[in-house]
Design an enzyme around this catalytic site. Structure first.
Site, PDB file in Angstrom:
ATOM      1  N   PHE A  40       0.850  -1.188   0.000  1.00  0.00           N
ATOM      2  CA  PHE A  40       0.000   0.000   0.000  1.00  0.00           C
ATOM      3  C   PHE A  40       0.888   1.241   0.000  1.00  0.00           C
ATOM      4  CE2 PHE A  40      -2.816  -3.287   1.177  1.00  0.00           C
ATOM      5  CZ  PHE A  40      -4.091  -2.868   0.829  1.00  0.00           C
ATOM      6  N   ALA A  41       0.896   1.950  -1.124  1.00  0.00           N
ATOM      7  CA  ALA A  41       1.671   3.187  -1.268  1.00  0.00           C
ATOM      8  C   ALA A  41       0.688   4.351  -1.291  1.00  0.00           C
ATOM      9  CB  ALA A  41       2.501   3.140  -2.543  1.00  0.00           C
ATOM     10  N   ILE A  42       0.188   4.687  -0.117  1.00  0.00           N
ATOM     11  CA  ILE A  42      -0.859   5.708   0.005  1.00  0.00           C
ATOM     12  C   ILE A  42      -0.280   6.961   0.651  1.00  0.00           C
ATOM     13  CG2 ILE A  42      -3.080   6.239   1.090  1.00  0.00           C
ATOM     14  CD1 ILE A  42      -3.822   3.312   0.794  1.00  0.00           C
ATOM     15  N   ASP A  74       4.539  -4.607   4.095  1.00  0.00           N
ATOM     16  CA  ASP A  74       4.590  -3.149   4.181  1.00  0.00           C
ATOM     17  C   ASP A  74       5.481  -2.596   3.078  1.00  0.00           C
ATOM     18  OD1 ASP A  74       2.907  -3.040   6.351  1.00  0.00           O
ATOM     19  OD2 ASP A  74       4.518  -2.861   7.836  1.00  0.00           O
ATOM     20  N   HIS A  82       7.137 -11.036  15.000  1.00  0.00           N
ATOM     21  CA  HIS A  82       7.426  -9.610  15.135  1.00  0.00           C
ATOM     22  C   HIS A  82       8.842  -9.477  15.704  1.00  0.00           C
ATOM     23  CE1 HIS A  82       7.166  -5.414  16.252  1.00  0.00           C
ATOM     24  NE2 HIS A  82       5.973  -5.333  15.683  1.00  0.00           N
ATOM     25  N   THR A 110       1.737  -7.311  23.000  1.00  0.00           N
ATOM     26  CA  THR A 110       0.802  -6.182  22.982  1.00  0.00           C
ATOM     27  C   THR A 110      -0.485  -6.552  22.252  1.00  0.00           C
ATOM     28  OG1 THR A 110       1.950  -5.317  21.032  1.00  0.00           O
ATOM     29  CG2 THR A 110       2.603  -4.438  23.177  1.00  0.00           C
ATOM     30  N   GLU A 132      -3.095  -5.295  12.777  1.00  0.00           N
ATOM     31  CA  GLU A 132      -2.203  -6.276  13.385  1.00  0.00           C
ATOM     32  C   GLU A 132      -2.860  -6.989  14.564  1.00  0.00           C
ATOM     33  OE1 GLU A 132       2.306  -5.769  13.680  1.00  0.00           O
ATOM     34  OE2 GLU A 132       1.623  -5.265  15.724  1.00  0.00           O
TER      35      GLU A 132
END
Length: 352
Positions: free
Chosen positions: A119-121, A211, A233, A245, A303
């Site tokens: 996603f290149a937003i 990402d 992660h 988390t 996530e």
């Protein structure tokens, strides 16, 4: 007495007539030429019933050519410093635990095509050049790849005019630009879900979702592919469960109780075959809608829902931190390679 005898005679005649009728019908039935039945008859029915036997005829044999490689040792694992298998028998991919030549031969024979989504937003479009150029060097080299670029700046992405290797293509998918970066993050599941239904299922076999603010720095190949895979992660791969988390609020659809959970998975690298990715994104999107209706925003957005899904739908393969790393962290002894690393950036500047 006479009436009884007459009744028996009549009954005997009736039985004889029935036997004669059955004989005549049987002779007539066998004398009729009936065309042989064929499964293609089913194709003319409105409700088509899958013919499993016919599917078996289309199976392709995957037979490796003669190869020379080191013999595996059944009593000595390639690594003893890391966990290589989960309790549900999902392999964990670390360096030196597989032979990429054997895997490449298998996947080449199957002729798989892999999709890679990013996603290149908004301002994140600045990362697309480095991402694609490094992917061409290290991602699924020698295999067929579709790059799916979700962006609100279609013309800006087109201007790069990337040169891609044979069998690889770039597909630009125009999407809205949302005001908050958190909403952009959460909407990714919805967009991947919709495109999997409308497009991906017809074009690719496996889908890898990552990402864009990253770069490939070492080989990432078919060793990652499985029905459903997640990635450790880099901040929590060695941490106890209590440090994860997770979303803990019981009213949230992403909630994971304190005494549950296996690992903490990164939202920046997951995937699988198109069916499993469709199911995963379908769950995550619907869970988000459920929380939104209750004015709940999960702690780590998409996530958090991904981690919830993996607790109750175990991944069939897990990627070690080699496949998602930040060079700002101290490099542990167990990390032999850093294949996909974060690009240095000012998060506040990029997100705003």
């Amino acid at each position: 007495m006479e009436s009884l005898e007459m009744f028996c005679q009549k009954r005997g005649c009736l039985y004889g007539f029935i036997v004669l009728l059955i004989f005549t019908l049987s002779f007539t039935w066998y004398s009729i030429e009936v065309p042989p039945w064929h499964p293609t008859f089913l194709s003319s029915c409105k409700m088509e019933i899958p013919n499993k036997a016919s599917l078996l005829h289309d199976l392709k044999e995957v037979k490796l050519q003669r190869m020379l490689y080191e013999k595996p040792n059944a009593v000595k694992p390639p690594r003893t410093d890391v966990l290589m298998m989960t309790p549900w028998f999902a392999p964990i991919v670390w360096n030196s635990t597989y032979d990429i030549n054997i895997l490449n031969a298998q996947f080449h024979q199957r002729g798989v095509r892999i999709g890679l989504t990013v996603f290149a937003i908004k301002k994140y479009v600045v990362f697309i050049k480095t991402f694609i150029e490094t992917a061409e060097k290290f991602f699924m080299v020698g295999h067929k790849v579709n790059y799916y670029i979700f962006t609100d700046r279609v013309e800006e992405v087109r201007q790069h005019n990337f040169t891609l290797s044979e069998g690889r293509q770039l597909v630009i998918l125009g999407v809205p630009a949302y005001k908050r970066w958190q909403e952009v993050s959460m909407r990714r599941m919805e967009m991947i879900h919709n495109q999997t239904y409308e497009r991906f299922a017809n074009e690719i076999d496996y889908l890898v979702c990552v990402d864009v603010d990253m770069r490939f720095s070492d080989d990432v190949g078919v060793e990652i592919l499985s029905d459903l895979f997640g990635t450790f992660h880099p901040s929590y791969y060695g941490a106890p469960r209590t440090h994860y988390t997770y979303e803990r609020r019981p009213e949230s659809a992403a909630c994971i109780p304190e005494d549950e959970g296996d690992f903490y998975y990164a939202g920046g690298f997951f995937g699988g075959n198109v069916v499993e990715v469709f199911k995963l994104t379908h769950f995550c999107h619907n869970a988000m809608l459920s929380d939104t209706a209750k004015n709940i925003e999960a702690r780590w957005h998409d996530e958090s829902y991904l981690n919830n899904y993996f607790v109750y739908h175990k991944p069939t393969k897990i990627l070690s931190p080699e496949y998602l790393w930040d060079n700002n962290f101290a490099v542990p002894e167990i990390l032999k390679r850093r294949r996909f690393v974060a690009v240095p950036k000012n998060h506040n500047e990029i997100r705003n």
